[in-house]
Scaffold this active site. Structure first.
Site, mmCIF file in Angstrom:
data_model
loop_
_atom_site.group_PDB
_atom_site.id
_atom_site.type_symbol
_atom_site.label_atom_id
_atom_site.label_comp_id
_atom_site.label_asym_id
_atom_site.label_seq_id
_atom_site.Cartn_x
_atom_site.Cartn_y
_atom_site.Cartn_z
ATOM 1 N N SER A 34 54.730 28.739 22.348
ATOM 2 C CA SER A 34 53.455 28.136 22.001
ATOM 3 C C SER A 34 52.325 28.947 22.641
ATOM 4 C CB SER A 34 53.441 26.670 22.432
ATOM 5 O OG SER A 34 52.387 25.973 21.819
ATOM 6 N N HIS B 267 57.485 22.038 15.886
ATOM 7 C CA HIS B 267 57.154 22.722 17.141
ATOM 8 C C HIS B 267 58.246 22.608 18.195
ATOM 9 C CE1 HIS B 267 54.082 24.770 19.442
ATOM 10 N NE2 HIS B 267 54.215 23.942 20.441
ATOM 11 N N ASP C 67 55.808 23.057 11.792
ATOM 12 C CA ASP C 67 55.136 23.014 13.087
ATOM 13 C C ASP C 67 53.695 22.530 12.912
ATOM 14 O OD1 ASP C 67 54.109 23.493 15.641
ATOM 15 O OD2 ASP C 67 55.329 25.286 15.914
#
Length: 710
Positions: free
Chosen positions: A562, A682, A647
């Site tokens: 991320s 995610h 995501d």
């Protein structure tokens, strides 16, 4: 055989002699070039792969995007085919360490003991309770194993019990975009009510009347938390009343209840300022009152005691202090000091009890727990004995108790739950995560060392290795970091990591600026117009680990996800020859384009973290480090890039564009792989075993580069 040279040869379109790999040349997919002009601040930039957002935007090239991602997946599978047996071995090895039939430590709330338990061979869990005694008859409130049947992804969260113990609300997401539908179950009859609250954060709060719920509603496009709604049982959710509408699209909002059950709080918070509203929980139809109107650059959070409110705030206190005020006068003018500001101690949170406060603090990069006696005013700290560890208050939902639950772990200590008697100062270990098959902590060593930044600042590094690992520079080392949003990457145990350590790797965590390990200033020196400090800190840690002969050039690897994936992209550009390989998970690598597009989920919430590129100075600074913008014609490390099609935090097209541009620009024959999970988002897989397949893939990539065959 897993031979790096053979894999690289295959990637460079030469014939391969790897066992099980096809003899013909392996060519990576080449993404189509469709120039798109970005023109802002008199700066014109051509983006050849802008079209890749068409699946998200439902544009004309949506099918072409899916086709490209599938081709990249096929390419990754083909290149890593020689590691398939090892990946399965790693998966089974890591799975075997998980105690499949297990049960969490029960916690007491309003006369019931609540816990979760897992069964052998099942991916999910059951949420249960027992009345009055831990050995009473079990009630299974939710069987997530059964509920998840038929879904590739299933997340259940936000379990909230009504004050009379008869009803339960919970959120479900089956897409992996963190957009939940809230359901309500009658725990006496088993009926799931027709009330369904859509597009929520998943959690909800009961008022004292047992029929009113407050919840956070999300914008369907941006996924921003923008409204707090009130729902009455038996009514249509379309008729729910909005009790709060956030007008600042840079803030996140949420709703909670005080531990003593007397107040419902609405919290609106950005990176730089916050505001709290409150309502007596026995008057759910009343109007929320502003606790203290938001002030520029001032954060605060509120804790309710029986006779006053406590306020944790950074008002004229960079590391936060604790203030207090009367229940009837909450404006800042009535705040007085409870715990003063300290330059070397960050106050993170307060856990309140009737007679005690448990204060979470951070000093010298480590977490601490302070106990404050509200009667005697005495305060002291718990001692934990290890050089690098993580401690945190666990599940403490009862207000009228003198027993504290806290969690403890380190790089060598499995997660442990303790019960601490606040009155007698005695503690007992309730449960330590069992590592199935046996685990000897004494076979591993954990250390805490300090690198030095380019400005001479000491950067903590936590590391762990097997005692037999040589410290002569020959060991491979995986360096992990995050470095954003003030999140502290504390050292914790992970049984899957043993598969890395047992094969000779050193594992290290760089506590770089942008996190909050060393206090609020540590965070502020790694955000906005200081963001590059995060990257140079990480590079400094890499050099220091080599200098200390914990590894060497050719054996140093990096991993981050991320915002940590942004870090990976930045250091790959800045010092590519330092790393033999990089794993970038769901990486935020197209900073400028994403922050310019307010239609992308969560963008406006991020302005206080990265800056608003509509401002010329912020734009130029972002462009100077954004990985996608700074790819050059040069050699790059071996790269494994992972993403998820659904995501909601970092859209799939950021890593996809990054990989496509790298393929076009890089001058080496190193491995470059993109793996897109077509069903997840995610956080990856939702089951308690499936996520291990991703770890096995990552480790197999590293082992291939190190010629480790089994």
């Amino acid at each position: 055989m897993i031979i790096l040279n053979s894999i690289v040869g295959a990637v460079s379109a030469q014939q391969s002699d790897i066992k099980g790999l096809k003899k013909e040349a392996i060519l990576p997919p080449i993404a189509q070039v469709k120039p798109h002009l970005r023109n802002i601040h008199h700066d014109q930039t051509v983006d050849d792969y802008y079209w890749m957002n068409d699946f998200f935007k439902k544009g004309p090239d949506a099918d072409l995007v899916i086709d490209y991602l599938k081709k990249e997946n096929d390419y990754t599978d083909t290149v890593l085919k020689p590691t398939a047996v090892l990946q399965e071995q790693l998966f089974q090895e890591m799975k075997a360490r998980i105690k499949e039939k297990d049960e969490s430590v029960p916690y007491l709330k309003n006369g019931y003991y609540y816990y979760t338990r897992t069964e052998e061979g099942r991916q999910y869990f059951k949420f249960c309770r027992k009345k009055d005694q831990p050995n009473a008859k079990e009630e299974i409130l939710l069987d997530i194993d059964a509920m998840a049947v038929g879904y590739a992804y299933y997340s259940a969260t936000g379990f909230s019990i009504s004050p009379d113990n008869s009803l339960m609300s919970f959120g479900v997401d089956t897409v992996s975009r963190r957009e939940y539908t809230i359901y309500i179950k009658n725990l006496l009859t088993g009926e799931i009510y027709k009330d369904e609250l859509h597009r929520t954060s998943g959690s909800s709060i009961w008022a004292k009347d047992n029929r009113t719920l407050f919840y956070t509603a999300k914008n369907p496009i941006t996924l921003l938390s923008e409204k707090i709604n009130r729902h009455t049982l038996g009514t249509n959710s379309e008729d729910d009343v909005t009790v709060y509408n956030e007008i600042d699209n840079t803030n996140y909002i949420g709703v909670s209840k005080s531990k003593n059950g007397e107040y419902i709080f609405i919290q609106s918070e950005g990176t730089l300022s916050s505001e709290v509203l409150y309502l007596k929980s026995d008057h759910p139809n009343g109007d929320f009152q502003v606790f203290q109107p938001r002030i520029k650059d001032v954060l605060y959070q509120v804790t309710a005691l029986e006779d006053r409110f406590l306020i944790v705030t950074n008002d004229d206190a960079i590391n936060f202090k604790v203030m207090q005020c009367p229940l009837e006068n909450t404006n800042k003018a009535h705040w007085t000091t409870f715990i003063p500001h300290r330059e070397d101690v960050l106050v993170s949170d307060i856990d309140e009890f009737k007679s005690y406060l448990v204060i979470s603090e951070r000093k010298d990069g480590l977490s601490h727990i302070a106990i404050h006696n509200l009667t005697t005013k005495e305060q002291y700290y718990l001692d934990f004995g290890e050089v690098a560890y993580t401690v945190y208050p666990s599940t403490n939902v009862e207000y009228h108790t003198d027993k504290l639950r806290y969690g403890y772990t380190s790089l060598v200590t499995p997660p442990s739950t303790y019960e601490y008697h606040l009155a007698t100062r005695e503690k007992s270990l309730l449960k330590q995560q069992e590592v199935a098959g046996g685990y000897d902590a004494s076979a591993y060593t954990t250390e805490r060392i300090f690198a030095t930044s380019k400005e001479g600042i000491r950067i903590p590094i936590s590391l762990v290795y097997k005692n037999s690992t040589k410290k002569d520079g020959s060991a491979p080392l995986l360096l992990y970091a995050y470095g954003s949003y003030g999140y502290a990457m504390d050292p914790t145990f992970n049984s899957a990591r043993l598969s890395l350590l047992d094969r000779g790797f050193v594992y290290a965590i760089a506590h770089i600026r942008g996190g909050e390990e060393m206090g609020r200033k540590w965070y502020e020196e790694g955000k906005m117009m200081n963001k590059i400090n995060t990257f140079t800190d990480f590079i400094a840690c890499g050099h220091y680990l080599i200098d200390q002969k914990l590894t060497s050039i050719g054996h140093l690897y990096a991993q981050g996800g991320s915002a940590g994936g942004l870090l990976m992209g930045a250091v790959a550009n800045m010092e590519p020859k330092l790393w033999n390989g990089i794993i970038a998970q769901v990486p935020f690598v197209d900073v400028v384009n994403t922050m310019l597009d307010e239609g992308i989920p969560l963008t406006t919430n991020e302005y206080d973290e990265w800056g608003n590129p509509n401002d010329k100075e912020a734009y130029q600074y972002m462009k100077s480090y954004s990985p996608y913008e700074n790819i050059e014609e040069k050699e790059y490390p071996n790269l494994l890039v992972t993403t998820g099609l659904h995501d909601s935090q970092v859209q799939y097209f950021e890593p996809a564009k990054w990989v496509a541009k790298l393929r076009k620009m890089k001058t080496d024959n190193h491995i470059l792989l993109l793996k897109t999970d077509m069903e997840y988002g995610h956080g990856g897989a939702s089951g308690r075993f499936d996520y291990l397949k991703d770890i096995a893939l990552n480790y197999a990539f590293l082992f291939a580069l190190e010629h480790i065959e089994k």
